[in-house]
Structure formats: C-alpha cells, structure tokens
Scaffold this active site. Sequence first.
Site, PDB file in Angstrom:
ATOM      1  N   GLU A  82       0.817  -1.215   0.000  1.00  0.00           N
ATOM      2  CA  GLU A  82       0.000   0.000   0.000  1.00  0.00           C
ATOM      3  C   GLU A  82       0.847   1.260   0.000  1.00  0.00           C
ATOM      4  OE1 GLU A  82      -2.544  -0.244   3.429  1.00  0.00           O
ATOM      5  OE2 GLU A  82      -3.738  -1.874   2.588  1.00  0.00           O
ATOM      6  N   ARG A 135       1.611   1.884   4.978  1.00  0.00           N
ATOM      7  CA  ARG A 135       1.347   2.831   3.904  1.00  0.00           C
ATOM      8  C   ARG A 135       2.531   3.723   3.528  1.00  0.00           C
ATOM      9  NH1 ARG A 135      -3.299   1.999   6.329  1.00  0.00           N
ATOM     10  NH2 ARG A 135      -2.921   3.617   7.856  1.00  0.00           N
ATOM     11  N   GLY A 195      -6.439   0.224  15.069  1.00  0.00           N
ATOM     12  CA  GLY A 195      -7.048  -0.819  15.892  1.00  0.00           C
ATOM     13  C   GLY A 195      -8.303  -0.418  16.644  1.00  0.00           C
ATOM     14  N   ASP A 318     -18.936   2.942  11.308  1.00  0.00           N
ATOM     15  CA  ASP A 318     -17.508   2.857  10.995  1.00  0.00           C
ATOM     16  C   ASP A 318     -17.059   3.961  10.042  1.00  0.00           C
ATOM     17  OD1 ASP A 318     -14.910   2.037  11.074  1.00  0.00           O
ATOM     18  OD2 ASP A 318     -15.172   0.258   9.826  1.00  0.00           O
ATOM     19  N   LYS A 345     -15.045   9.211   4.841  1.00  0.00           N
ATOM     20  CA  LYS A 345     -15.689   7.927   4.602  1.00  0.00           C
ATOM     21  C   LYS A 345     -17.205   8.059   4.584  1.00  0.00           C
ATOM     22  CE  LYS A 345     -14.387   3.888   6.559  1.00  0.00           C
ATOM     23  NZ  LYS A 345     -13.884   2.999   7.635  1.00  0.00           N
ATOM     24  N   CYS A 624      -9.848 -15.484  11.341  1.00  0.00           N
ATOM     25  CA  CYS A 624      -9.149 -15.896  10.103  1.00  0.00           C
ATOM     26  C   CYS A 624      -9.534 -15.069   8.878  1.00  0.00           C
ATOM     27  CB  CYS A 624      -9.424 -17.374   9.795  1.00  0.00           C
ATOM     28  SG  CYS A 624      -9.302 -18.488  11.206  1.00  0.00           S
ATOM     29  N   CYS A 627      -7.325 -12.246   6.868  1.00  0.00           N
ATOM     30  CA  CYS A 627      -6.186 -12.604   6.015  1.00  0.00           C
ATOM     31  C   CYS A 627      -6.555 -13.670   4.985  1.00  0.00           C
ATOM     32  CB  CYS A 627      -5.033 -13.110   6.872  1.00  0.00           C
ATOM     33  SG  CYS A 627      -4.403 -11.866   8.016  1.00  0.00           S
ATOM     34  N   MET A 667       1.984 -15.743   9.338  1.00  0.00           N
ATOM     35  CA  MET A 667       0.889 -16.524   9.947  1.00  0.00           C
ATOM     36  C   MET A 667       1.135 -16.580  11.456  1.00  0.00           C
ATOM     37  SD  MET A 667      -1.787 -18.502   9.976  1.00  0.00           S
ATOM     38  CE  MET A 667      -2.435 -19.469  11.358  1.00  0.00           C
TER      39      MET A 667
HETATM   40 CA    CA Z   1     -12.711   1.826  11.401  1.00  0.00          CA
END
Ligand code: CA
Length: 709
Positions: A82, A135, A195, A318, A345, A624, A627, A667
């Site tokens: 990215e 980024r 996060g 969000d 957003k 899971c 990813c 992983m």
């Molecule tokens: Ca967010």
Amino acid sequence: MGMPMSRERAVSRAFRKIVGVSALLLTVAGRAADADTGNWTRYGLDGDETRHSPLSQINAQNVSQLGLAWSVELQNEPGVLEGTPLEIDGVLYVNGGVGAIYAFDAVTGRALWSYDPHAHEANPRGTRRMYSSDRGLAYWNGRIYTCTKDGRMVALDAKSGQVVWTTQFLIPGVSAVSTGAPRALDGTIIIGTSGSEFAGRGYVTAVDAETGKVVWRFYTVPGNPSKGFEDPAQEMAAKTWSGEWWKYGGGGAPWNAITYDEELGQVYIGTGNAGPWADKVRAHPGDDNLFSASIVALDVKTGKYLWHYQATPDDVWDYDATADIVLANLKIDGALRKVLLQANKNGFFYVIDRVNGKLLSAGPYAPVTWASKIDLKTGRPIEIPGSRYPDKRTTIAPSMVGAHDWQAMSYNPKTGLAYIPVIRGVEVMAPSKEAMDLLKRNAGRIFSDQGVDGVFRPEKRDGAQGGGRDELVAWDPVAQKAVWRTRQPCQFNGGTLNTDGNLVFQGRTDGQFVAYTADKGDRLWSFNAHMGILAPPITYTVQDQQYISVLAGYGGGAGESAVSGYGGWSWGMPRRLLTFRIGGTAQLPSPPEPVTHVTPLDDPSLRLNAKRVAAGNNLYGEICTGCHGEAVVGNGNAPDLRASGTALDRDAFRKVLKEGLFVPFGMPKFDDLSDGEIAGIYEFIRSRAREDLKSGRDGADAVMATDPQ
Ligand code: CA
C-alpha cells in the site's frame, strides 16, 4: 535539512512561474513542492499533501508513449503493498507490508540496500488479529523512518541503510498495531495507531528525529476517568461518553491522516470510529464520543489540543475521519480562506477553516443515505430517521469501507480539482444479541467483536471477478460538485497522482494502471501490471528525465481492502515496483494471469461434525477472515485454505496454529486456542472446500453466497 533548496527560494521560483499575484494567492498554498528538485520526499509529496506534481515532461500529448523503464520483484513480500514510495536524489525508497524498506537506484532499479525488521517474529501473537499493511515512510535530514506493525519506529541512514536508533512507540497493554505512514514535522516524526475495531484506544506519538526520544503524545479518546486524565482535552472529551467505555477501548485510532501545517504550527489528525460499533456500551442519546470520527488540530511543538471538528457524532457505521487531509487556500464567498479538505468515509466532502476548525461547506460526493446534509450553522449532520439500527436491520450508504477510504486523494491547487477514488457500495447493518454477548465476553481483549452485524454489498455485481463498480471522481471543493466521473469495472482501487501534464494516474484492483486527462477524465493510456494495485503512484525526475513509480501488490487486512476483494491475485504471486518513462521498452518477466478458479482439496473419507463446523465458522469469522478471506475464499493476503495441503492435513494444521511454524511468513501463532477450537476451524475449512468442490463455484460466487439477503 535534507532539502537541497530552501523553501523561500522554491516559493520565489514558483512565483515567477505564475502570472499575476492574485493568481498566486489563489493557487499556491502554504508550502512549495519539490518542484525544482524533482524529488518526492514526503508521503503526500508536499507539506499540503496534495500529490500534485508540477512535472509535465510526461503529459496528455505524449503519454501514449509511456512504457515500462524497469521493474523489480519484492521477493519477501507475498501480500498487500500500500506504500507511497519516496524518491530522494536518485534513490527510491519503498516499504513492504509490515515495515521492511527497500532502496533502489531510481534510474535503473538496481537494489542498493534493504532492511527487514522481522515484524512478524517480533510479535508472533499479540498483534495477530489486526491489520497487516504499511502505507509508507518518512524522510528527514538524511534519514529514512519506518514504523513496524509491532510498534517500533526505526531511523535508518538513507545512504547506507544502517539502523541509527529504534524506539518502541506503541504502549504495552493498549491494544494497537501500526499501519500508517509516519510524517516528519520539522525535527519530530509523528505516527498514529490502528485498531479501533480491536479494543484499542487511539493516540499519536511524536518522536525526536535525532534521538528517538518520545516528545509528546495525544490520546484521541479518553481513558478510564478513575485513573485520571492525561490532559484537559481528555476531561472535556469524557463528558461525551457513557457507561464503562474504556473497557472496550474506545477506538478513535488515528490510523492514516496526519497533515502538518507549517504555516500555522499545527498538525491535523484524522481519527477513526468509536469502538465498538455498537454504541450501547459507550453512549447515551446525545453523547458524541469525542474525539472519535473527527479531525483534531494539535500544537506541533507540544501536542496540545487546539480545536476539533467531529464529522460523525456517535458513529455506528464505521465512518472513520481518517481519509487524507489536504491543505489549500480557497476563495470562498469572496474571501481567501486557509482550509483543509477531506473526502470523508461518510460520503461528505468537507471544507474546513484550518485556523479555527469551523466548517465552511460539506457536499455529498457519493450516494449518502445516513444524513440528508451537514448543517453549516452547527457543523452537525442532519441524520435521516432509521439510519441508526438499535432494533432492526438497516441498509446504509456509504458502507463501512466508506465512499472513500485511505487510498490517496490528490488535489491540484492550480485548477482547484480533487481526484477521489470513490467506493460504491452499501452496508447491511443489524443489531445482534449474539454479537453483543461476544463483545461483552471478550471486553478488552484483542478481538474484532463489534456487538452488531455488518455485511458489505457492492453497488453492482456485474463487474470483473465479483467486485462492484467504483468511480474516479474529479471534485470541485468550492462548488461542491463533480466536474467529471469515470465508472470502473472493478472495486476498491488505488490512490491518485495528478500532474501539470494534465494527467491523473491511478492503479486498479484488476491490475490496470491508467492515465486520464485531469481536466476531462478521458482515458489516454493503461498498462497491465498483472497484479492488482492499491498503492498510489509517485513521479520524480532524475537527470531531467521524468519517471512514474507505483507498487503493485493486492490483498489486505480486514476492513482495509478485503471486503469485496477477490481480484484473482493470489498470495505469493510476484509483487513488484514498476517504474515508467516515455519510450520505456522493458517487459514484465513472466507475467501471471489472475486466478479465476481455485480447485479445492478434499479427503472424501473425512467425516465432518455439523456442530463443530458451526463453531468453527464463528471462530473463523472472528480470527481468520481478515487474512484468509471471507468464507475461506482467498483474498490475496494469505493462501486460499481450500486449496492448501497444510490445511487438509489435520496434524500439520494443528502444528501451524499451536507452534507458529509459519510465523516468519506472517501466519501468527494461536497457541491459546484449544484443540477443540482448532478442530472446529479445521472442519469448517474442510466443509467449505467440499461445498465448493461439489458446486464448482469460483471464489467470487462463494463470497456472494454468504450474503444473508
Ligand atoms: Ca474503522
């Protein structure tokens, strides 16, 4: 100073190039770009983060002759790329997925040095359920700065690649990872956290560029009041929260936008959503949850709060306010205003007076169903009744990935147009008792429980490989209207660059790297990179030759790019740095084609237990999906487990999780899962593989099949 030319001299040259002083006042904002050096020394090119290059050797007249000058494969980068490369005096610096740096000769592509921080091995467990991406880099005074996923800021000598110092900037015990690009602020390097969805409490950290010492820190949401407030801003913000919000982190992660206003001595931070999405545990009616989903101005020297503008009070959709923040000087209602611009957003394009944080205008640049408008008197959205969902399901636009996310918007201060990679889609959101129970059970742990259900639906499904159809939009921030729009055959495309050659460049999910005219949006040129592109391109000159560079590497962590994501770019296909010039004739070595069909593996003798499969489905979704892809359909960020031999062999599968055999490849170790839980995940994967083998469906269909409506 690493800049070969003083700001004053660069400005005076820019002055001479523009006819008339009033034109200058309208067009040249606070800081000059590296126009005269041809370098790209900052994330957003210049201090205003415009990504507008005054270079014009490559232009609308000759772009048809643009060809590949060289390409290199980044050998240790199998997943998402990215990053915005930097170019300084003939050297290109690019970042990998989790903090690695690679330095190349910008003319030939010859490798000069590389640095691997071994971010996966440094934290095999703690940050595993969070986003894996990076980024970009910062440059200051002969050093390159990288931030690793596990929370180290590393300063390296730009010439040799030797480590000068390392600082741990993530606070132990506060849930966070690092995905953003650090920025250089006149002697300090600043970085945020990522996060909000993982019980995180957001903050930014400014570090002394010379010594690596932490200079200041600012939290974007308040912590537990019984522990005392770090500063008066936290005390003020705490009045806008209810319940025991700190138990769930609070969110507000400033994971992307950081723009330094040198002229005003301010830095602007874009903050993420309040966490979790379910507001029952953090807000009573009327609580805004400051400073989530906001733009916050801080004093650059001290980190002290100056003002804030909250785009989405008490956000439940969000709607992070983390999209890039671009600085400009605009003539609005006859007066020249120092403004900041953000294609949020939430679907509104904000023009805000950066002196005081006052909203000047906000216009919808994409379909918006949660608010009818933004009231310019109060600065608050007028919400459309029914857009919140305390009791029943609702379908909302934009979706939780936003009408525009982290993919760079570029802005041309001369023509006044912003180029926005727009995402078209809706989110089906619903209250969920099950999700709320999970949230309460896991409070404070690193889980992505949001207490509600949300499912992304692309606007249209007739696009390539199951994606929707997005847009590239040229937006006039003064008139608050689109000058042109171009529909695209694929979803979740890369950031933009615009140049004085009347060009806009953008990479796409389907692997096409495209040049459009900046004034009309006519498509003039494209190159098939044989790999999806999410990263934004840059341009630079070396010895009077102009180049364009871009990273090609598709994939993505949960919520960042995987949502509609299957573009046929599987984990492990070559990820590359591509560099173009007029007359370039290089060829891509052995270009792969998109994987349109995956052949799942199955062991017909294997008997699956329906109860375990159901339990495994829940666990898979929680830990899971990000990813390995929704419904076990690979999204390019990790292997497709339906076709993985390791995921078919029960013992090998258990060992990978318990013992962390694949930690160096990214992983994580899951040694806290019980054998029963691992068996559940295993059986769920096997059941999905068997289903798809039977039906013969490809990945895209399988993703859509999980949609509840
Ligand atoms: Ca967010």
